[in-house]
Design an enzyme around this catalytic site. Structure first.
Site, PDB file in Angstrom:
ATOM      1  N   LEU A 177      78.685  50.290  59.818  1.00  6.41           N
ATOM      2  CA  LEU A 177      77.798  49.272  60.400  1.00  6.41           C
ATOM      3  C   LEU A 177      76.352  49.756  60.435  1.00  6.41           C
ATOM      4  CD1 LEU A 177      79.895  47.647  63.300  1.00  6.41           C
ATOM      5  CD2 LEU A 177      79.707  46.957  60.904  1.00  6.41           C
ATOM      6  N   THR A 213      77.498  49.361  39.861  1.00  5.88           N
ATOM      7  CA  THR A 213      76.473  48.397  39.473  1.00  5.88           C
ATOM      8  C   THR A 213      76.074  48.562  38.009  1.00  5.88           C
ATOM      9  OG1 THR A 213      74.138  47.858  39.860  1.00  5.88           O
ATOM     10  CG2 THR A 213      74.803  50.072  40.424  1.00  5.88           C
ATOM     11  N   ASP A 214      75.549  47.477  37.426  1.00  5.84           N
ATOM     12  CA  ASP A 214      75.019  47.573  36.057  1.00  5.84           C
ATOM     13  C   ASP A 214      73.715  48.374  36.010  1.00  5.84           C
ATOM     14  OD1 ASP A 214      73.341  45.725  37.296  1.00  5.84           O
ATOM     15  OD2 ASP A 214      73.587  44.151  35.789  1.00  5.84           O
ATOM     16  N   LYS A 223      73.865  55.761  42.618  1.00  7.21           N
ATOM     17  CA  LYS A 223      75.113  55.102  42.197  1.00  7.21           C
ATOM     18  C   LYS A 223      75.648  55.767  40.914  1.00  7.21           C
ATOM     19  CE  LYS A 223      77.013  51.961  43.640  1.00  7.21           C
ATOM     20  NZ  LYS A 223      78.068  51.791  44.681  1.00  7.21           N
TER      21      LYS A 223
END
Ligand code: NAD
Ligand code: DAU
Length: 360
Positions: free
Chosen positions: A40, A139-140, A168
């Site tokens: 959170l 992700t791309d 990432k």
């Protein structure tokens, strides 16, 4: 042991935009029991999970994925059939202004989760061990930036340009190595830009909708000619389920909607939808609120996904076109202005204790 009837899965980052869509999808089917693991951060919003919060197949636990002891305890308690890992710092602009949290959660957090999963998996036997999956959601942006032509395939080399995409990319490499070296049964997906309900209003589409109807300016970075390939979030969630349940171990999958748009096209389409659905009282178009602002440093020019592998091999294809998905999204934001107001005011941080009392 968990008091869920088996099988359960861990979803990290389930209080975020994509994780909450995936949990709503899976809980609706009743097939899996979900343990939502989320720290959170500012991006985690349990109000997005109000529709499933009391479901017997759903449990929330507030844990940082960097906390190995807490993860070990949870694995021992629930004996999950797999993990779908979405927890991350996700916003590129924030990564430019403060990369530290991105290194900590996206790299160290993924490392810690991989190690906890590996320790758990090593003690499994038989089909539980064979069928265990660690699904890393990526992700791309790890592939870098395209010129005017071409598409990212699963074979693309990595060329991350922002602190976010570099973190990432590092996590993708860790996942790959944990499979290659230790045999951990991993699968990975690399997806293009998502949009849809419950997206934090710092990302382009919800920010523009909120600013437009609040009478604020619509800031276009640079010339607005950067291209993104948009996918409605529920289509992404369906692809994630398919990969988690059906992919062979060690595979990677590109996911995208084949909806390449310049940022200006996106903002103009949003303005046209708002002009139709909630016209300004002065009769002017929302496009008059557009302003050009300084460009994002290192701004990637174009992303575009070749999703033919997942279409061909797993039979996935998006349900929404950009036109249907965007109209659905605009209508959702207009009808759920309280969700956005609670985010803007910070009230969403108190939503659970106000509605259900304290819980863990
Ligand atoms: P989000 O920012 O909306 O949600 C991230 C969630 O992770 C939040 O609930 C947050 O509280 C939680 N989290 C952050 N740090 C944590 C930590 N240390 N421990 C536990 N929980 C933590 O992100 P999103 O847009 O839903 O993206 C989810 C995943 O999908 C990310 O891994 C992102 O890189 C990837 N992805 C996003 C998009 C997109 O367009 N949004 C596209 C492709 C891939
Ligand atoms: O491609 C997948 C990625 O898409 C995900 O991995 C990221 O988590 C997600 O945040 C998204 O990254 P982007 O940087 O593409 O998304 P963002 O919504 O921040 O910006 C989309 C485009 O719009 C980008 O070219 C920058 C531009 N932009 C963004 C904002 C917030 C503007 O022109 N003005 C803005 O105010």
């Amino acid at each position: 042991m968990s008091n869920f009837p088996a099988p359960s899965i861990f979803i990290t980052g389930g209080a975020g935009f994509i994780g909450s869509a995936l949990i709503r999808l899976l809980i609706g089917q009743g097939k899996w029991h979900i343990v939502n693991i989320d720290k959170l951060t500012y991006a985690g919003n349990l109000e997005s999970l109000a529709s499933v919060a009391d479901h017997p197949n759903y449990r929330f636990t507030q844990i940082d994925i960097c906390n190995r002891a807490a993860l070990d305890k949870l694995f021992a308690e629930h004996s999950p059939a797999g993990v779908i890992h979405l927890a991350a710092e996700s916003h590129v602009d924030r990564s430019i202004h403060g990369p530290g949290d991105f290194i900590q959660t996206n790299i160290n957090g993924t490392f810690t989760l991989l190690e906890a999963a590996r320790a758990y998996w090593l003690n499994l036997t038989g089909s539980a061990k064979d069928n265990f999956r660690f699904h890393h959601v990526s992700t791309d942006e790890v592939f870098g930036s395209l010129g005017d032509t071409g598409l990212f395939t699963e074979e693309n080399s990595y060329q991350p340009n922002s602190p976010y995409s570099a973190s990432k990319a590092a996590s993708d490499h860790l996942v790959r190595a944990w499979h290659h070296t230790y045999g951990l049964p991993t699968v990975m997906t690399n997806c293009s830009n998502n949009y849809g309900p419950f997206q934090f209003p710092e990302k382009l589409i919800p920010l523009m909708i909120h600013n437009a109807i609040s009478g604020k300016s619509l800031p276009i970075y640079g010339l607005g000619d950067n291209v993104r390939d948009w996918l409605e979030v529920d289509d992404h969630a369906r692809a994630l389920q398919l990969v988690f349940e059906q992919s062979a171990v060690g595979e990677t999958w590109n996911i995208g909607g084949n909806n390449e748009k310049t940022n200006l096209q996106v903002v103009d389409t949003l303005c046209a939808l708002l002009d139709k659905l909630q016209p300004r009282t002065d009769g002017l178009s929302y496009t008059t609120q557009k302003i050009n602002v300084a460009d994002r440093p290192g701004h990637d020019k174009r992303y575009a996904i070749d999703a033919s592998k997942i279409q061909r091999e797993l039979g996935w294809k998006p349900v929404e076109t950009f036109a249907t998905g965007l109209e659905k999204t605009v209508r959702w934001y207009l009808e759920n202005s309280q969700w956005v107001s609670n985010v803007i005011s910070g009230e969403y941080r108190h939503w659970v204790s106000k509605n259900y009392g304290e819980r863990s």
